[in-house]
Design a protein around this motif. Sequence first.
Motif, mmCIF file in Angstrom:
data_model
loop_
_atom_site.group_PDB
_atom_site.id
_atom_site.type_symbol
_atom_site.label_atom_id
_atom_site.label_comp_id
_atom_site.label_asym_id
_atom_site.label_seq_id
_atom_site.Cartn_x
_atom_site.Cartn_y
_atom_site.Cartn_z
ATOM 1 N N ALA A 130 1.040 6.350 -7.069
ATOM 2 C CA ALA A 130 -0.005 7.063 -7.463
ATOM 3 C C ALA A 130 0.325 8.669 -7.389
ATOM 4 N N VAL A 131 0.666 9.067 -6.202
ATOM 5 C CA VAL A 131 1.222 10.515 -6.036
ATOM 6 C C VAL A 131 1.865 10.971 -7.214
ATOM 7 N N GLY B 154 0.729 -1.220 0.092
ATOM 8 C CA GLY B 154 -0.010 0.113 -0.066
ATOM 9 C C GLY B 154 0.939 1.303 0.157
ATOM 10 N N LEU B 155 2.028 1.306 0.813
ATOM 11 C CA LEU B 155 2.763 2.465 0.630
ATOM 12 C C LEU B 155 3.413 2.667 -0.666
ATOM 13 N N PHE C 256 2.279 1.587 -3.340
ATOM 14 C CA PHE C 256 1.435 2.018 -4.333
ATOM 15 C C PHE C 256 0.785 3.380 -4.245
ATOM 16 N N LEU C 257 0.680 3.966 -3.004
ATOM 17 C CA LEU C 257 0.383 5.283 -2.648
ATOM 18 C C LEU C 257 1.365 6.229 -3.277
ATOM 19 N N ALA C 258 2.665 5.678 -3.173
ATOM 20 C CA ALA C 258 3.616 6.677 -3.484
ATOM 21 C C ALA C 258 3.654 6.884 -5.243
#
Length: 385
Positions: free
Chosen positions: A23-24, A16-17, A19-21
Amino acid sequence: MNRWTIRVRLTVLYGGLFFLAGAVLLGVTYLLMAQRLDRNLTDPGDLALRNEQVFERFGNPEVIKQAILNAQAEREQLRADALNSLLTQGGIALLGVGVVAGAFGWLVAGRALQPLHRITDTARRIAGADGARAALHERIALAGPRDEVKELAETFNVMLERLDRSFDGQRRFVANASHELRTPLALNRALVELAVTRPGAAAETKQLGESLLTVNERHERLIDGLLTLADAENEVAEHSPVDLCEVADFVLDQAKAPELEVVRQLAPAPTRGDPILLERLVQNLVENAVRHNAPGGWLAITTQAANGWAVLTVTNTGPVVPAYEVETLFQPFRRLHRERVDGGRGFGLGLSIVRAVAMAHGGTVRAEPREGGGLEITVALPQHA
């Protein structure tokens, strides 16, 4: 929470970390790309100003106007295609990064939890050992930097070492007590018997000698029960094939209960363990059933093999036992507040020894009060083919 749940949660966290990075990063790239296209392809204000200049110089024929509109449409289409391509390819790349991040998180979580798994496996192996100290010699050897996990392993090793020394000390104490306590009592018994059987002994001396022999016998039984209880709570040194059917049949033949009706329903019930301790288990159950019985009552003992267990059941008539007092009967030196039927007083060790022997063999003991009085005690030991 088991190890797989923890590992999955850590994997989801790592993935998740990442993937979030990603996406940003994709969002920032999209905004920068849009601004760059707007600067390279000019903005609508500049295009409108150029249209006015063309109209002033060449007039405003329909052909030129349509060409300008087509150029504007191609510009918008080029910008939309570029941004859509960025989103599509960036989304695929982001999905790939998420999969790689999940796999990387799974590996990292497994490596991080491996020392904890080793500690857990060692503790479970020691707890599931047959004897009290059968696996206390094991230690956890963790390599790597001195961190919190390694300190936990070293603390666990220190605890195991102290427990091992404690059990060794207990075994030595049992061995020494067996010699130091039984020898004086045997000497006392021999001296009293010699004085009683001496020719010309007075009647008062014989009566006193018989009383002393009775007291001495009680002390011998007490010490023998304590030593058996202590030995049963240690590891079982001998594991031989034993059939509870044969043990129960032998114990019943030796039992002294002429006033009771004895019912035998003995079927093969093979198990493994210490034959002496298992014989003591059955003997204590039979003696308890005889002593706590009622005049003209009955005693029933059954053995059978069921669902992988060798089961021994001893049932007897007798006084009513409250359900809330059943568990206290298995505690050392705990008795019901009533006199024995045979007029003697026990020490409250019989059922304590039964439970200790059963647990040392990996079994269980369950007692239930009978309607109308008496108990039904069931011992289940692992079956041996």
